[in-house]
Design a protein around this motif. Structure first.
Motif, PDB file in Angstrom:
ATOM      1  N   SER A 230       0.824  -1.206  -0.034  1.00 52.26           N
ATOM      2  CA  SER A 230       0.058   0.042  -0.034  1.00 52.26           C
ATOM      3  C   SER A 230       0.933   1.389   0.073  1.00 52.26           C
ATOM      4  O   SER A 230       0.366   2.373  -0.077  1.00 52.26           O
ATOM      5  CB  SER A 230      -0.935   0.086   1.058  1.00 52.26           C
ATOM      6  N   GLY A 231       2.254   1.170   0.255  1.00 51.30           N
ATOM      7  CA  GLY A 231       2.855   2.293  -0.041  1.00 51.30           C
ATOM      8  C   GLY A 231       3.650   2.723   1.109  1.00 51.30           C
ATOM      9  O   GLY A 231       4.574   3.485   1.265  1.00 51.30           O
ATOM     10  N   TYR A 232       3.382   1.959   2.495  1.00 48.92           N
ATOM     11  CA  TYR A 232       4.114   1.970   3.591  1.00 48.92           C
ATOM     12  C   TYR A 232       5.266   1.560   3.864  1.00 48.92           C
ATOM     13  O   TYR A 232       5.506   0.455   3.400  1.00 48.92           O
ATOM     14  CB  TYR A 232       3.490   1.830   4.755  1.00 48.92           C
ATOM     15  N   ALA A 233       6.468   2.278   4.392  1.00 45.98           N
ATOM     16  CA  ALA A 233       7.705   1.983   4.605  1.00 45.98           C
ATOM     17  C   ALA A 233       7.790   1.457   6.146  1.00 45.98           C
ATOM     18  O   ALA A 233       7.669   2.155   7.013  1.00 45.98           O
ATOM     19  CB  ALA A 233       8.850   3.012   4.278  1.00 45.98           C
ATOM     20  N   LEU A 234       7.868   0.072   6.232  1.00 43.53           N
ATOM     21  CA  LEU A 234       7.625  -0.521   7.477  1.00 43.53           C
ATOM     22  C   LEU A 234       9.179  -0.903   8.144  1.00 43.53           C
ATOM     23  O   LEU A 234       9.907  -1.380   7.352  1.00 43.53           O
ATOM     24  CB  LEU A 234       6.893  -1.365   7.608  1.00 43.53           C
ATOM     25  N   CYS A 235       9.171  -0.936   9.319  1.00 39.26           N
ATOM     26  CA  CYS A 235      10.480  -1.390   9.931  1.00 39.26           C
ATOM     27  C   CYS A 235      10.339  -2.039  11.295  1.00 39.26           C
ATOM     28  O   CYS A 235       9.699  -1.445  12.073  1.00 39.26           O
ATOM     29  CB  CYS A 235      11.621  -0.130  10.066  1.00 39.26           C
ATOM     30  N   TRP A 236      10.891  -3.142  11.464  1.00 41.20           N
ATOM     31  CA  TRP A 236      10.430  -4.284  12.546  1.00 41.20           C
ATOM     32  C   TRP A 236      11.618  -4.808  13.252  1.00 41.20           C
ATOM     33  O   TRP A 236      12.754  -5.036  12.518  1.00 41.20           O
ATOM     34  CB  TRP A 236       9.768  -5.395  11.896  1.00 41.20           C
ATOM     35  N   HIS A 237      11.585  -4.790  14.487  1.00 39.34           N
ATOM     36  CA  HIS A 237      12.464  -5.803  15.261  1.00 39.34           C
ATOM     37  C   HIS A 237      11.880  -7.102  15.186  1.00 39.34           C
ATOM     38  O   HIS A 237      10.666  -7.483  15.020  1.00 39.34           O
ATOM     39  CB  HIS A 237      12.575  -5.204  16.732  1.00 39.34           C
ATOM     40  N   ARG A 238      12.516  -8.308  15.307  1.00 38.10           N
ATOM     41  CA  ARG A 238      12.144  -9.498  15.150  1.00 38.10           C
ATOM     42  C   ARG A 238      12.814 -10.359  16.248  1.00 38.10           C
ATOM     43  O   ARG A 238      13.805 -10.284  16.804  1.00 38.10           O
ATOM     44  CB  ARG A 238      12.654 -10.299  13.950  1.00 38.10           C
ATOM     45  N   GLU A 239      11.710 -11.143  17.075  1.00 36.98           N
ATOM     46  CA  GLU A 239      12.021 -11.998  18.074  1.00 36.98           C
ATOM     47  C   GLU A 239      11.809 -13.594  17.415  1.00 36.98           C
ATOM     48  O   GLU A 239      10.450 -13.713  17.089  1.00 36.98           O
ATOM     49  CB  GLU A 239      11.283 -11.702  19.159  1.00 36.98           C
ATOM     50  N   THR A 240      12.717 -14.319  17.332  1.00 39.07           N
ATOM     51  CA  THR A 240      12.557 -15.682  16.957  1.00 39.07           C
ATOM     52  C   THR A 240      12.473 -16.734  18.068  1.00 39.07           C
ATOM     53  O   THR A 240      13.466 -16.764  18.711  1.00 39.07           O
ATOM     54  CB  THR A 240      13.586 -15.856  15.956  1.00 39.07           C
ATOM     55  N   LEU A 241      11.558 -17.361  18.367  1.00 41.94           N
ATOM     56  CA  LEU A 241      11.211 -18.364  19.360  1.00 41.94           C
ATOM     57  C   LEU A 241      11.432 -19.789  18.828  1.00 41.94           C
ATOM     58  O   LEU A 241      10.535 -20.201  17.873  1.00 41.94           O
ATOM     59  CB  LEU A 241      10.080 -18.097  20.025  1.00 41.94           C
ATOM     60  N   GLU A 242      12.333 -20.487  19.206  1.00 42.68           N
ATOM     61  CA  GLU A 242      12.631 -21.675  18.713  1.00 42.68           C
ATOM     62  C   GLU A 242      11.428 -22.648  19.426  1.00 42.68           C
ATOM     63  O   GLU A 242      11.481 -22.785  20.756  1.00 42.68           O
ATOM     64  CB  GLU A 242      13.902 -22.282  19.081  1.00 42.68           C
ATOM     65  N   GLY A 248      10.485 -28.955  14.604  1.00 44.51           N
ATOM     66  CA  GLY A 248      11.295 -28.156  13.595  1.00 44.51           C
ATOM     67  C   GLY A 248      10.817 -27.035  13.129  1.00 44.51           C
ATOM     68  O   GLY A 248      10.911 -26.661  11.830  1.00 44.51           O
ATOM     69  N   GLN A 249      10.496 -26.293  13.897  1.00 47.43           N
ATOM     70  CA  GLN A 249       9.631 -24.730  13.749  1.00 47.43           C
ATOM     71  C   GLN A 249      10.068 -23.876  14.374  1.00 47.43           C
ATOM     72  O   GLN A 249      10.584 -24.100  15.535  1.00 47.43           O
ATOM     73  CB  GLN A 249       8.063 -25.048  13.586  1.00 47.43           C
ATOM     74  N   VAL A 250       9.804 -22.610  13.883  1.00 48.84           N
ATOM     75  CA  VAL A 250      10.078 -21.134  14.682  1.00 48.84           C
ATOM     76  C   VAL A 250       8.855 -20.399  14.754  1.00 48.84           C
ATOM     77  O   VAL A 250       8.069 -20.402  13.748  1.00 48.84           O
ATOM     78  CB  VAL A 250      11.678 -20.620  14.398  1.00 48.84           C
ATOM     79  N   LEU A 251       8.531 -19.606  15.978  1.00 46.46           N
ATOM     80  CA  LEU A 251       7.623 -18.609  15.883  1.00 46.46           C
ATOM     81  C   LEU A 251       8.250 -17.279  15.731  1.00 46.46           C
ATOM     82  O   LEU A 251       9.241 -17.069  16.574  1.00 46.46           O
ATOM     83  CB  LEU A 251       7.045 -18.836  17.086  1.00 46.46           C
ATOM     84  N   VAL A 252       7.963 -16.742  14.797  1.00 42.00           N
ATOM     85  CA  VAL A 252       8.928 -15.384  14.494  1.00 42.00           C
ATOM     86  C   VAL A 252       7.779 -14.162  14.745  1.00 42.00           C
ATOM     87  O   VAL A 252       6.708 -14.162  14.049  1.00 42.00           O
ATOM     88  CB  VAL A 252       9.138 -14.978  13.153  1.00 42.00           C
ATOM     89  N   VAL A 253       8.001 -13.206  15.585  1.00 40.28           N
ATOM     90  CA  VAL A 253       7.041 -12.085  15.880  1.00 40.28           C
ATOM     91  C   VAL A 253       7.863 -10.882  15.495  1.00 40.28           C
ATOM     92  O   VAL A 253       9.073 -10.640  15.700  1.00 40.28           O
ATOM     93  CB  VAL A 253       6.942 -12.066  17.535  1.00 40.28           C
ATOM     94  N   LEU A 254       7.312 -10.080  14.711  1.00 37.10           N
ATOM     95  CA  LEU A 254       7.595  -8.623  14.402  1.00 37.10           C
ATOM     96  C   LEU A 254       7.040  -7.474  15.303  1.00 37.10           C
ATOM     97  O   LEU A 254       5.823  -7.539  15.383  1.00 37.10           O
ATOM     98  CB  LEU A 254       7.409  -8.446  12.824  1.00 37.10           C
ATOM     99  N   LEU A 255       7.960  -6.929  15.888  1.00 39.59           N
ATOM    100  CA  LEU A 255       7.571  -5.890  16.728  1.00 39.59           C
ATOM    101  C   LEU A 255       8.009  -4.337  16.084  1.00 39.59           C
ATOM    102  O   LEU A 255       9.116  -4.165  15.319  1.00 39.59           O
ATOM    103  CB  LEU A 255       8.148  -5.849  18.018  1.00 39.59           C
ATOM    104  N   PRO A 256       7.152  -3.481  15.956  1.00 33.49           N
ATOM    105  CA  PRO A 256       7.238  -2.159  15.286  1.00 33.49           C
ATOM    106  C   PRO A 256       8.672  -1.390  15.796  1.00 33.49           C
ATOM    107  O   PRO A 256       8.903  -1.478  17.194  1.00 33.49           O
ATOM    108  CB  PRO A 256       6.243  -1.270  15.736  1.00 33.49           C
ATOM    109  N   ALA A 257       9.401  -1.183  15.053  1.00 33.55           N
ATOM    110  CA  ALA A 257      10.886  -0.573  15.294  1.00 33.55           C
ATOM    111  C   ALA A 257      10.930   0.923  15.507  1.00 33.55           C
ATOM    112  O   ALA A 257      11.849   1.476  15.913  1.00 33.55           O
ATOM    113  CB  ALA A 257      12.012  -0.980  14.316  1.00 33.55           C
TER     114      ALA A 257
END
Length: 277
Positions: A230-242, A248-257
């Motif tokens: 839609s035209g928004y420039a987004l920036c995220w911190h990432r937390e990857t939970l094993e 054999g999977q990960v849960l990735v959470v994106l948090l606004p930076a």
């Protein structure tokens, strides 16, 4: 023309400081790292033969030569396994006579799905190290809507990054994400599965993929920038939970930076969604 095996040996040689092997500095040279003559001497092969391997003119080195090169380069266990795999595909023997391994389990446990529901409408997803996107929140769908990633029958982030031209527009730091996807593929989930996926993807992804796969160095963890459709420039911190190894999977959470990303997401959530297609 080079080969995956030759490219890997040359890249590892270039990454080694001669001093780390007790080899004295012999002054300025045209390229960094260990000299070809020094590696050949450590491996007990001729410089001419090592040159043929690195340049792709010898595609079938013996197992004893591979072991000698692995010792000479001080490869760890994972790198030695990767060296054997590269020798196999370089010599044209990819998976010959071997049954295709069972595919990874794509089921996500109910408790993990319940965790995603708790995160919603935040931005999160569950994936395996091949890059298969197995489950995601409505927030993640909102961020990636229009990118093409989630429109595939079986969304795969690794395949998307390396084969879909839109990925370079969606991810302005494409090289960083490409390094991360290649490293995760090399890191797991299993040698057999990774070999099959790599063999299937390499012809489509080309040199960009193969070169990154051979680095074996974890890329720095930096914020993820996304150019939302839609035209928004987004920036995220990432937390990857094993998740447990059996998943054999990960849960990735994106948090606004930054505030800009948070405000953009508020506007996107208020905007009615339109059907795709």
């Amino acid at each position: 023309m080079g080969t995956p095996l030759g490219d890997f040996v040359r890249a590892k040689r270039d990454s080694i400081q001669p001093e780390s092997f007790g080899i004295p500095d012999r002054g300025r040279r045209r390229s960094p790292g260990l000299r070809r003559s020094d590696l050949a001497a450590r491996a007990g092969v001729s410089v001419e033969y090592l040159t043929r391997i690195e340049q792709g003119r010898d595609r079938n080195p013996s197992q004893s030569v591979l072991n000698a090169l692995a010792d000479a380069l001080s490869l760890d266990a994972g790198e030695r396994q990767h060296l054997r795999y590269l020798a196999k595909i370089t010599g044209g023997g990819t998976c010959v006579g071997r049954p295709r391994p069972e595919p990874l389990d794509r089921d996500v446990r109910p408790t993990v799905l319940a965790t995603l529901q708790l995160v919603d409408p935040g931005v999160a997803y569950v994936a395996n190290r091949l890059g298969d996107v197995l489950a995601f929140t409505t927030g993640f769908e909102l961020v990636m809507r229009g990118s093409g990633l989630l429109e595939a029958d079986a969304p795969n982030l690794t395949r998307y990054v390396f084969t879909d031209p839109r990925a370079r527009e969606i991810f302005p730091d494409w090289g960083q994400l490409a390094d991360e996807r290649a490293f995760d593929l090399w890191f797991g989930p299993s040698i057999e599965i990774s070999e099959w996926f790599t063999a299937e993807l390499a012809p489509l992804a080309g040199e960009e993929f193969t070169r990154r796969l051979n680095r074996h160095l974890p890329p720095p963890r930096v914020p993820l920038r996304i150019n939302q459709a839609s035209g928004y420039a987004l920036c995220w911190h990432r937390e990857t939970l094993e998740l447990p190894a059996t998943d054999g999977q990960v849960l990735v959470v994106l948090l606004p930076a930054d505030d800009t990303t948070e405000q953009a997401m508020d506007r996107l959530r208020r905007r009615p969604l339109r059907a795709i297609g």
